[in-house]
Design a protein around this motif. Structure first.
Motif, PDB file in Angstrom:
ATOM      1  N   TRP A  68       1.129  -1.492   0.186  1.00 22.27           N
ATOM      2  CA  TRP A  68       0.420  -0.064  -0.048  1.00 22.27           C
ATOM      3  C   TRP A  68       1.096   1.255  -0.319  1.00 22.27           C
TER       4      TRP A  68
ATOM      5  N   GLU B   9       1.371   3.858  -2.815  1.00 23.08           N
ATOM      6  CA  GLU B   9       0.922   5.149  -2.517  1.00 23.08           C
ATOM      7  C   GLU B   9       1.999   6.491  -2.555  1.00 23.08           C
TER       8      GLU B   9
ATOM      9  N   ARG C 168       1.777   8.822  -5.469  1.00 25.54           N
ATOM     10  CA  ARG C 168       1.634  10.885  -5.050  1.00 25.54           C
ATOM     11  C   ARG C 168       2.875  11.695  -5.235  1.00 25.54           C
TER      12      ARG C 168
ATOM     13  N   TRP D 116       6.361   8.700   2.454  1.00 21.12           N
ATOM     14  CA  TRP D 116       5.734   7.675   2.820  1.00 21.12           C
ATOM     15  C   TRP D 116       6.972   6.384   2.860  1.00 21.12           C
TER      16      TRP D 116
ATOM     17  N   LEU E 242      -0.933   5.976   9.016  1.00 18.43           N
ATOM     18  CA  LEU E 242      -2.639   6.571   8.916  1.00 18.43           C
ATOM     19  C   LEU E 242      -1.796   8.078   9.645  1.00 18.43           C
TER      20      LEU E 242
ATOM     21  N   LEU F 208      -2.027   9.445   5.907  1.00 22.36           N
ATOM     22  CA  LEU F 208      -2.536   9.786   5.466  1.00 22.36           C
ATOM     23  C   LEU F 208      -3.700  10.726   6.287  1.00 22.36           C
ATOM     24  N   THR F 209      -3.739  11.076   7.157  1.00 27.72           N
ATOM     25  CA  THR F 209      -4.874  11.915   7.763  1.00 27.72           C
ATOM     26  C   THR F 209      -3.824  13.061   7.242  1.00 27.72           C
TER      27      THR F 209
ATOM     28  N   GLN G 121      -2.156  13.479   4.858  1.00 31.93           N
ATOM     29  CA  GLN G 121      -2.441  13.914   3.414  1.00 31.93           C
ATOM     30  C   GLN G 121      -3.741  14.907   3.007  1.00 31.93           C
ATOM     31  N   ARG G 122      -3.911  14.113   3.677  1.00 32.51           N
ATOM     32  CA  ARG G 122      -6.005  14.479   3.659  1.00 32.51           C
ATOM     33  C   ARG G 122      -6.072  15.829   4.014  1.00 32.51           C
TER      34      ARG G 122
END
Length: 105
Positions: A61, A65, A69, A74, A94, A97-98, A100-101
């Motif tokens: 994963w 990513e 991206r 990562w 995680l 990911l948080t 990044q969002r």
């Protein structure tokens, strides 16, 4: 959530390595006997396979990513996962990911 993932990342470093360090201190700093201990019975063998498959899945994963991206940070998840454990690699992923969002929102 960032703080929770960060806390879990540090817990994932501290708690497993507390036990690993104690084991290495008692048995020497050779990986061979440690790997043998992972397969001492069916329960440890099952846990070893569970964590290995989880680590590989997490790293697949992470590579996707990274390729999608082009964000190099990562890739820090991979040494965290295989150098420390899934207990550190997953919360770190995680957290990324948080973050990044939050940046794209």
């Amino acid at each position: 959530m960032r703080y929770i993932y960060l806390a879990l990342f540090f817990a994932g470093i501290y708690y497993p390595w507390r036990h690993f360090y104690a084991w290495f201190d008692q048995n020497g700093w050779d990986l061979g006997p440690m790997i043998d201990a992972w397969y001492v019975n069916e329960a440890t063998t099952g846990l070893t396979w569970d964590l290995t498959i989880s680590a590989i899945s997490l790293c697949v994963w992470v590579v996707v990513e990274f390729v999608t991206r082009r964000e190099w940070w990562w890739l820090l998840v991979i040494p965290a996962t295989f150098g420390i454990g899934v207990s550190a690699g997953l919360p770190l992923a995680l957290l990324f990911l948080t973050l990044q969002r939050a940046r794209t929102a």
